[in-house]
Design a protein around this motif. Structure first.
Motif, short mmCIF file in Angstrom:
data_model
loop_
_atom_site.label_atom_id
_atom_site.label_comp_id
_atom_site.label_asym_id
_atom_site.label_seq_id
_atom_site.Cartn_x
_atom_site.Cartn_y
_atom_site.Cartn_z
N LEU A 1 97.72 -20.41 12.62
CA LEU A 1 97.54 -20.05 14.02
C LEU A 1 97.67 -18.54 14.13
O LEU A 1 98.58 -17.95 13.54
CB LEU A 1 98.59 -20.75 14.89
CG LEU A 1 98.57 -22.28 14.88
CD1 LEU A 1 99.50 -22.83 15.95
CD2 LEU A 1 97.16 -22.83 15.05
N VAL A 2 96.75 -17.93 14.85
CA VAL A 2 96.80 -16.48 15.03
C VAL A 2 96.74 -16.18 16.52
O VAL A 2 96.27 -16.99 17.32
CB VAL A 2 95.64 -15.76 14.29
CG1 VAL A 2 95.67 -16.09 12.80
CG2 VAL A 2 94.29 -16.11 14.88
N ARG A 3 97.23 -15.01 16.86
CA ARG A 3 97.26 -14.62 18.27
C ARG A 3 97.21 -13.12 18.37
O ARG A 3 97.75 -12.41 17.53
CB ARG A 3 98.57 -15.15 18.88
CG ARG A 3 98.64 -14.88 20.34
CD ARG A 3 99.93 -15.34 20.97
NE ARG A 3 100.08 -14.55 22.18
CZ ARG A 3 100.82 -14.89 23.23
NH1 ARG A 3 101.49 -16.01 23.21
NH2 ARG A 3 100.89 -14.12 24.28
N VAL B 1 100.73 -24.52 9.59
CA VAL B 1 100.74 -25.97 9.40
C VAL B 1 100.19 -26.26 8.00
O VAL B 1 99.10 -25.80 7.65
CB VAL B 1 99.87 -26.69 10.45
CG1 VAL B 1 99.84 -28.18 10.19
CG2 VAL B 1 100.38 -26.38 11.86
N GLN B 2 100.95 -26.96 7.21
CA GLN B 2 100.51 -27.32 5.85
C GLN B 2 100.98 -28.74 5.57
O GLN B 2 102.17 -28.98 5.43
CB GLN B 2 101.14 -26.33 4.84
CG GLN B 2 100.88 -26.69 3.39
CD GLN B 2 101.70 -25.81 2.43
OE1 GLN B 2 102.07 -24.70 2.74
NE2 GLN B 2 102.00 -26.34 1.25
N PHE B 3 100.04 -29.69 5.54
CA PHE B 3 100.46 -31.07 5.28
C PHE B 3 99.26 -31.93 4.91
O PHE B 3 98.12 -31.52 5.06
CB PHE B 3 101.22 -31.64 6.49
CG PHE B 3 100.37 -32.13 7.63
CD1 PHE B 3 99.44 -31.29 8.25
CD2 PHE B 3 100.50 -33.42 8.11
CE1 PHE B 3 98.66 -31.74 9.31
CE2 PHE B 3 99.72 -33.88 9.16
CZ PHE B 3 98.80 -33.04 9.76
N ARG B 4 99.55 -33.13 4.39
CA ARG B 4 98.51 -34.10 4.07
C ARG B 4 98.67 -35.26 5.06
O ARG B 4 99.63 -36.04 4.95
CB ARG B 4 98.63 -34.59 2.63
CG ARG B 4 98.76 -33.46 1.60
CD ARG B 4 98.56 -33.93 0.19
NE ARG B 4 97.15 -34.02 -0.11
CZ ARG B 4 96.37 -32.97 -0.39
NH1 ARG B 4 96.88 -31.76 -0.43
NH2 ARG B 4 95.10 -33.13 -0.63
N ARG C 1 108.01 -36.74 13.25
CA ARG C 1 108.26 -36.29 11.88
C ARG C 1 107.07 -35.51 11.31
O ARG C 1 107.11 -35.05 10.18
CB ARG C 1 108.57 -37.48 10.96
CG ARG C 1 109.82 -38.28 11.34
CD ARG C 1 111.08 -37.64 10.80
NE ARG C 1 111.02 -37.44 9.36
CZ ARG C 1 111.29 -38.37 8.44
NH1 ARG C 1 111.63 -39.58 8.82
NH2 ARG C 1 111.20 -38.11 7.15
N TRP C 2 105.99 -35.43 12.08
CA TRP C 2 104.86 -34.61 11.62
C TRP C 2 105.20 -33.13 11.81
O TRP C 2 106.06 -32.79 12.61
CB TRP C 2 103.59 -34.97 12.43
CG TRP C 2 102.98 -36.28 11.98
CD1 TRP C 2 103.65 -37.44 11.73
CD2 TRP C 2 101.60 -36.54 11.72
NE1 TRP C 2 102.77 -38.42 11.32
CE2 TRP C 2 101.49 -37.89 11.32
CE3 TRP C 2 100.45 -35.78 11.80
CZ2 TRP C 2 100.29 -38.49 10.97
CZ3 TRP C 2 99.23 -36.37 11.46
CH2 TRP C 2 99.15 -37.71 11.06
N ASP D 1 99.65 -30.58 16.21
CA ASP D 1 98.84 -31.02 17.34
C ASP D 1 97.90 -29.92 17.84
O ASP D 1 96.82 -30.20 18.33
CB ASP D 1 99.76 -31.51 18.47
CG ASP D 1 100.87 -30.51 18.75
OD1 ASP D 1 101.39 -29.90 17.79
OD2 ASP D 1 101.21 -30.30 19.93
N VAL D 2 98.35 -28.66 17.70
CA VAL D 2 97.50 -27.54 18.12
C VAL D 2 96.23 -27.53 17.27
O VAL D 2 95.13 -27.27 17.74
CB VAL D 2 98.24 -26.20 17.99
CG1 VAL D 2 97.34 -25.05 18.45
CG2 VAL D 2 99.54 -26.22 18.78
#
Lengths: 481, 481
Positions: B352-354, B382-385, B396-397, B402-403
């Protein structure tokens, strides 16, 4: 940018360049002379009334040998343990061997609190008792405590000022990095070397004093006064050499002092391409050298055995592990027992330096030690314990040791200093800075490189580049400008 | 200074700022279009005539399970092995567990050779076959080889151009650091990420091409073309955003492109105090988090078992270990067998950048993975499978997932890319750069921080700050200016 960068502390305090502020502090003696400060340390020593007694390892209260592995640890599972390690490397003492080693996964805070008084940075130093010190009490950082300590694992009193280092945003950070300690004695050890600046009112307890860098540098000319942790934390401070070119020089040698100031100015910003070459040289050495270690039970380290003197090597080399009990006032708890590692003989840590184009360059050497996380760190030109080499032919002694022992160069610094008295018993090293002349070879083996003091300070912003002996020597070298 | 700094290479080549040179290369397309380059890759694919076949682990030629531990390794003891690891940590997937992990102590050279043609930096890229690639061949660094390879452990032909990276002083170093790879799949793995520049004549073999950064950036908009190693090596190059302010922008979004250029300019030199804060934040996170691991026999990793599909998790999560045999032309040897780690499902790596004050800031997150040497590295926001989280409640995610999935921001980059096909089988991740607006909270949890692109590039000069997913994303982000 601080508003949206919440976890990253506040930006309060002077906007002046840190290097200029440390330079001013180094040129200020403040009110007390070296003699007065040594008298104060003697008074603290008297007040502490420490009684330190050697006892057999088997009689240490709260410590015991694991029946299966023979490892020595505290009943609580905290603090540290003495375990066995099998080591395989292709460097220096190449080959495969087993040895005892201290395993301490806890990361200590070695923190110095700074504050400006009358526009001059002062550092809050502590007269701290450690059982392994030859003189019981030495000048230490404001906070020198593992989380076992400041988390009160041994039910002592709270560590004063620790909140400045652990609460995010509480104070302004001047330098903060995890650094290794002695790689032959500690397995993967790292401590947080941190200096923060506050503008708050700070309660100064007994045994604490605000000192300028000038005062601390003067004390560094006296043996065994400024402890290992204070040296390596303060050595990470940048200096701005040009801040006051007309200021008097501390060194008796004006030419050397000026060349040293110029060396402080040649860092990453002055020559980024050169820093890239240095980082690449370190990367290549890390890729090239082999260091494979695996934990083994202490009872299977066959060259060491338990006797009345403690755990000792069969030829009386390297180090012993001994036990002490301590009774004292004014520390976290007033009495305790613990093991200490007692090195055999006094070590030598020497930097050879040389002027090129009016700039002092320091000859550093690649070192590979069993406890390093990154295989390779940069050490002094010469780092060894003569006692452990006495049985070896001269050809097996470290390169350039003869330059140090023959004193064929100009000796700018030669003072015995102590290593950490909380883990080591009477661990003394002779720290030397020796300047060599034009007759010394400029071209050096691939293990060695000539770096400026500015480059050494830049490397200390990050973990695992400079070993603890080199970091100590950077601090000693900074006293000479 | 090179005369007396012998081991540190030669200083030949342009004295112009490296950032300005890379910027010019990024703005140059050279002669070939994306379509022509993709055609060339297809031709290489055809020439290689690779046959890659899944086989049971027990039938891998030269590989076997240790009768005592169950570990899977090569008969020669080289290349790598699959072992068991017990992990204890307080972060993310907190708790204690056992898992298989790849152990490879060998340090690979991931090296890109650069050379100026008509004043523009070009990079020698290779169309390289790896058995785990979804499309067999991807664009790779000039050299991508472990010392087992270039030392010819499997009796193949010599690795072309490796001498530019291994011979000290042979070429001019642009960037060179050891970096980690996937910390949940590799134990303590590190590779040398290096770019050197030569002015020599270089023999360009089949399957090699000189490309500008502009061409490589264009290929990065296509899925599964630029391999993991090429992305992370090239992502370490600095850019000088101001080099040519009137040059056309690559991005379709002019405002974002300009804010990104400004972000490239805010690095260590522009704001050293801010970099001190960032380093201190990382140091505090490293001190605070717990990561304790110990090797265990693979046969004692009870949640995984050996079946017809390979070594698999009992709930079909995380990854399998599978076997392949390969027959091909033009690689070091023309046929071989090996195990590969096959992750379950496609992963998500999102930044995410801003924009703050006209400067793009990137939201990075502290990650703790079992194979890290320094406990903590910085990863994407965010880093996940998703596959591995399907059984867990939304709470737990990972934070901010969600973004990404709602795409409530502006998606500037969204391309599936491959991980290293020499160790992983069809390992795909969706890489995203999503810009969030003023409604997004500026104040973030202590695990997160907003950094500029210049700061991320400065951190990449050193080991173990940015994890491989973050380094890949830095490379993707650089295509957008």
């Amino acid at each position: 940018m601080t508003a949206f960068a919440c976890p990253l502390g506040n930006g309060s305090g002077s906007r002046e360049d840190l290097g200029a502020r440390t330079a001013r502090s180094a040129l200020t003696d403040s009110e007390s002379t070296v003699e007065e400060l040594l008298d104060w340390l003697a008074l603290c020593r008297e007040r502490a009334a420490a009684r330190i007694r050697r006892v057999p390892l088997g009689e240490l209260d709260g410590w015991g040998f694991d029946p299966e592995t023979g490892n020595l640890s505290h009943d609580s599972g905290r603090f540290f343990s003495v375990e066995g390690l099998e080591v395989h490397t292709d460097h220096h003492a190449r080959g495969t061997w087993r040895q005892p080693i201290i395993n301490q996964s806890d990361i200590a805070v070695l923190g110095v609190l700074a504050k400006e008084f009358d526009g001059v940075l002062h550092f809050l130093m502590q007269a701290k008792l450690e059982p392994g010190n030859v003189n019981a009490i030495q000048l230490s950082p404001t906070v020198q405590a593992t989380s076992s300590n400041y988390g009160r694992a041994h039910h002592g009193s709270a560590t004063p000022c620790v909140e400045y280092f652990t609460d995010p945003g509480r104070a302004r950070v001047l330098t903060d990095a995890l650094q290794s300690e002695q790689g032959t004695w500690f397995l993967h050890k790292r401590n947080r070397n941190v200096i923060v600046e506050t503008s708050e009112e700070v309660e100064v307890r007994d045994n604490f004093r605000w000192l300028t860098l000038g005062q601390i540098h003067a004390l560094l000319r006296v043996p065994n006064v400024v402890n290992m942790d204070a040296r390596t934390v303060l050595g990470a401070l940048p200096f701005a050499p040009a801040a006051n070119p007309s200021a008097r020089l501390r060194t008796t040698d004006e030419r050397f002092g000026r060349a040293l100031r110029r060396s402080l100015g040649v860092g990453e910003a002055a020559d980024p391409a050169r820093m890239t070459e240095i980082l690449s040289w370190i990367t290549r050495q890390r890729s090239r050298h082999v260091l494979v270690t695996r934990p083994v039970p202490l009872r299977e380290v066959h060259d060491w055995s338990l006797g009345p003197r403690g755990l000792t090597h069969r030829h009386g080399r390297y180090f012993d592990v001994v036990g002490v009990t301590v009774t004292a006032e004014g520390r976290e708890v007033s009495s305790w027992s613990q093991p200490l590692l007692r090195p055999c003989g006094t070590g030598v840590n020497a930097l050879l330096v040389r002027e090129f184009d009016g700039i002092v360059h320091v000859l550093v050497r690649i070192t590979v030690e069993p406890g390093y996380r990154e295989t390779v760190e940069l050490g002094p030109t010469v780092q060894f314990r003569p006692h452990d080499h006495a049985h070896l032919p001269a050809s097996r002694w470290p390169r350039f040791h003869d330059v140090v022992s023959s004193a064929s160069g100009t000796v700018h610094y030669d003072v015995v200093q102590s290593e950490e008295g909380g883990r080591f018993h009477h661990a003394l090293n002779r720290y030397l800075v020796v300047e060599v002349g034009a007759e010394f070879p400029t071209s050096v083996p691939e293990d060695f490189a000539w770096l400026t003091l500015g480059q050494l300070v830049a490397l200390q912003r990050h973990s695992n580049y400079l070993n603890i002996e080199a970091r100590s020597l950077v601090c000693c070298l900074q006293t000479l400008w």
